[in-house]
Design a protein around this motif. Sequence first.
Motif, PDB file in Angstrom:
ATOM      1  N   SER A 184      45.188  59.394  26.987  1.00 49.90           N
ATOM      2  CA  SER A 184      43.744  59.218  27.098  1.00 49.90           C
ATOM      3  C   SER A 184      43.228  58.316  25.984  1.00 49.90           C
ATOM      4  N   GLU A 185      42.051  57.756  26.218  1.00 56.48           N
ATOM      5  CA  GLU A 185      41.411  56.936  25.205  1.00 56.48           C
ATOM      6  C   GLU A 185      40.279  57.724  24.567  1.00 56.48           C
ATOM      7  N   THR A 186      39.946  57.381  23.336  1.00 57.72           N
ATOM      8  CA  THR A 186      38.815  57.994  22.665  1.00 57.72           C
ATOM      9  C   THR A 186      37.528  57.528  23.331  1.00 57.72           C
ATOM     10  N   PHE A 187      36.596  58.467  23.516  1.00 57.18           N
ATOM     11  CA  PHE A 187      35.368  58.090  24.218  1.00 57.18           C
ATOM     12  C   PHE A 187      34.532  57.132  23.392  1.00 57.18           C
ATOM     13  N   SER A 188      34.077  56.091  24.048  1.00 62.27           N
ATOM     14  CA  SER A 188      33.077  55.174  23.512  1.00 62.27           C
ATOM     15  C   SER A 188      32.424  54.515  24.706  1.00 62.27           C
ATOM     16  N   LEU A 189      31.239  53.947  24.517  1.00 68.77           N
ATOM     17  CA  LEU A 189      30.550  53.299  25.632  1.00 68.77           C
ATOM     18  C   LEU A 189      31.382  52.150  26.185  1.00 68.77           C
ATOM     19  N   ALA A 190      32.025  51.398  25.286  1.00 65.02           N
ATOM     20  CA  ALA A 190      32.848  50.268  25.728  1.00 65.02           C
ATOM     21  C   ALA A 190      34.034  50.745  26.565  1.00 65.02           C
ATOM     22  N   ASN A 191      34.697  51.809  26.100  1.00 65.89           N
ATOM     23  CA  ASN A 191      35.828  52.350  26.866  1.00 65.89           C
ATOM     24  C   ASN A 191      35.383  52.910  28.212  1.00 65.89           C
ATOM     25  N   TYR A 192      34.197  53.530  28.222  1.00 65.87           N
ATOM     26  CA  TYR A 192      33.687  54.095  29.470  1.00 65.87           C
ATOM     27  C   TYR A 192      33.423  53.001  30.504  1.00 65.87           C
ATOM     28  N   VAL A 193      32.768  51.922  30.070  1.00 68.01           N
ATOM     29  CA  VAL A 193      32.487  50.809  30.976  1.00 68.01           C
ATOM     30  C   VAL A 193      33.790  50.193  31.477  1.00 68.01           C
ATOM     31  N   LYS A 194      34.731  49.995  30.566  1.00 70.90           N
ATOM     32  CA  LYS A 194      36.028  49.423  30.939  1.00 70.90           C
ATOM     33  C   LYS A 194      36.769  50.326  31.924  1.00 70.90           C
ATOM     34  N   GLN A 195      36.709  51.639  31.697  1.00 70.76           N
ATOM     35  CA  GLN A 195      37.447  52.590  32.531  1.00 70.76           C
ATOM     36  C   GLN A 195      36.994  52.552  33.984  1.00 70.76           C
ATOM     37  N   ASN A 196      35.703  52.252  34.189  1.00 74.54           N
ATOM     38  CA  ASN A 196      35.167  52.228  35.545  1.00 74.54           C
ATOM     39  C   ASN A 196      35.799  51.148  36.415  1.00 74.54           C
ATOM     40  N   THR A 197      36.397  50.138  35.796  1.00 72.72           N
ATOM     41  CA  THR A 197      37.017  49.047  36.564  1.00 72.72           C
ATOM     42  C   THR A 197      38.510  49.259  36.782  1.00 72.72           C
ATOM     43  N   GLN A 198      39.081  50.230  36.086  1.00 69.47           N
ATOM     44  CA  GLN A 198      40.532  50.372  36.097  1.00 69.47           C
ATOM     45  C   GLN A 198      41.078  50.899  37.420  1.00 69.47           C
ATOM     46  N   GLY A 199      40.268  51.680  38.152  1.00 61.73           N
ATOM     47  CA  GLY A 199      40.726  52.179  39.439  1.00 61.73           C
ATOM     48  C   GLY A 199      41.021  51.047  40.407  1.00 61.73           C
ATOM     49  N   PHE A 200      40.139  50.045  40.433  1.00 65.45           N
ATOM     50  CA  PHE A 200      40.362  48.891  41.318  1.00 65.45           C
ATOM     51  C   PHE A 200      41.614  48.126  40.886  1.00 65.45           C
ATOM     52  N   TYR A 201      41.798  47.999  39.576  1.00 67.00           N
ATOM     53  CA  TYR A 201      42.985  47.295  39.092  1.00 67.00           C
ATOM     54  C   TYR A 201      44.259  48.007  39.533  1.00 67.00           C
ATOM     55  N   GLU A 202      44.298  49.329  39.381  1.00 67.28           N
ATOM     56  CA  GLU A 202      45.500  50.089  39.726  1.00 67.28           C
ATOM     57  C   GLU A 202      45.822  49.981  41.221  1.00 67.28           C
ATOM     58  N   LEU A 203      44.791  50.026  42.058  1.00 68.40           N
ATOM     59  CA  LEU A 203      45.001  50.029  43.505  1.00 68.40           C
ATOM     60  C   LEU A 203      45.291  48.646  44.078  1.00 68.40           C
ATOM     61  N   PHE A 204      44.853  47.607  43.369  1.00 65.62           N
ATOM     62  CA  PHE A 204      44.997  46.241  43.893  1.00 65.62           C
ATOM     63  C   PHE A 204      45.729  45.324  42.916  1.00 65.62           C
ATOM     64  N   LYS A 205      46.629  45.887  42.114  1.00 68.48           N
ATOM     65  CA  LYS A 205      47.254  45.094  41.052  1.00 68.48           C
ATOM     66  C   LYS A 205      48.317  44.132  41.554  1.00 68.48           C
ATOM     67  N   ASN A 206      48.838  44.339  42.758  1.00 69.35           N
ATOM     68  CA  ASN A 206      49.786  43.385  43.335  1.00 69.35           C
ATOM     69  C   ASN A 206      49.712  43.473  44.855  1.00 69.35           C
ATOM     70  N   LYS A 207      50.463  42.626  45.533  1.00 67.24           N
ATOM     71  CA  LYS A 207      50.387  42.549  46.995  1.00 67.24           C
ATOM     72  C   LYS A 207      50.784  43.862  47.644  1.00 67.24           C
TER      73      LYS A 207
END
Length: 390
Positions: A184-207
């Motif tokens: 896990s990452e330490t909570f911060s506003l920057a980490n929270y905003v970044k985390q919201n995009t990570q689901g799309f990256y994980e699901l669409f990271k390659n073909k």
Amino acid sequence: MHRNLKIGYALAFINELYFPVAIWLLFFLKYLDFTQVAILGALTTVSSNLFEIPTGAIADILGRKWTLFWSFIISSIGLLVISTGSVFSIFAIGRIINGLGHSLLSGTHESLMYDTLKSAGKVSKYEQVVSKKTTLVWIGLFLSSILGGIIYDFWNVGPFVISAGVYVLAAILCLFIQEPEIDSETFSLANYVKQNTQGFYELFKNKRTTQITLLLVTISAGYFFAAKILGISQAEQYGMSGKGVGLLFGVGFIIAAIASHYYPVMKNKFGNLRLLAIATLLLLTSFIFAKFVGVILGSLLIITRIASSTSFGNAKSVVVNGFISSKNRATSLSTLALLSQIPFAVSFYFVGKYIDNYSPNSFAFLLGILLIVFLVPQLFLARKILFRKE
């Protein structure tokens, strides 16, 4: 590990002691028309979608324990609001609150179970864990369907009130969860905003992950339409009472529980991709033929669809968890749920109008045709992935 898994199993069971599961549409139709009911269904979906990824990110950063605790408390409040209403506005407020509670739970519970095993180096046991968990889910649905139908016939708001009380007990149980040790990452506003995009990256990271994700989203959307508005509306079209609807769904749920119990056996024999294919064929069959059969065969199609959803859900869980990372797991699962719900969220008004003007079974036929149109080109493009050995 063992305590977390036991609590996880208990929460899976208790969460499905949702006694309005088979009669909620009958309850709302006492006060509203079908278009308004569709809008209510969409409000839950839209509010859940608005919070889906942010709450997944909260679970990944702040932890599973408190996210699950607040999910049950908020869901309980939403059910109590609905139980006090008789007009659209009150029902709408309750549905929006329920959407928030659902979004807090979605992805968080599954990631708790998976990451608990991962922390203990027991990921290989996940198939057995998800099978047992899903079996308990269907048993809970079976009990709530049967009992909810009986309760509804002599106390209309009873299913909502009783479920609210059960969810408070589930929230108390969450306090005994031990947070799994993950990256896990330490909570911060920057980490929270970044985390919201990570689901799309994980699901669409390659073909490969993109093709699998799109297929799962399309099929999941079909099951979501069925659960959200089709199954109960079809039973209502057949003229069933609260007890009748409860019994119909109860039979489907108990068959689903048996199928989930034997999921590891079926997985070893067929493989996850073949199980996904079989479930999809049963789903499409239940849609396409509903318009052309009577009450008995129509009821059997509904039961088949419910029963097939457990194999689909278990196989989907194993496939998706196999290619996403722990630190983004809840976010990724929430993103997958979000994408599966969007088709209903953007079409709810037209769906309600169509059912009002024609019938639930006519819409089921149309939905089946649309799913085939979307699935065929995807299957062609993903054929190399689907037909290789697992």
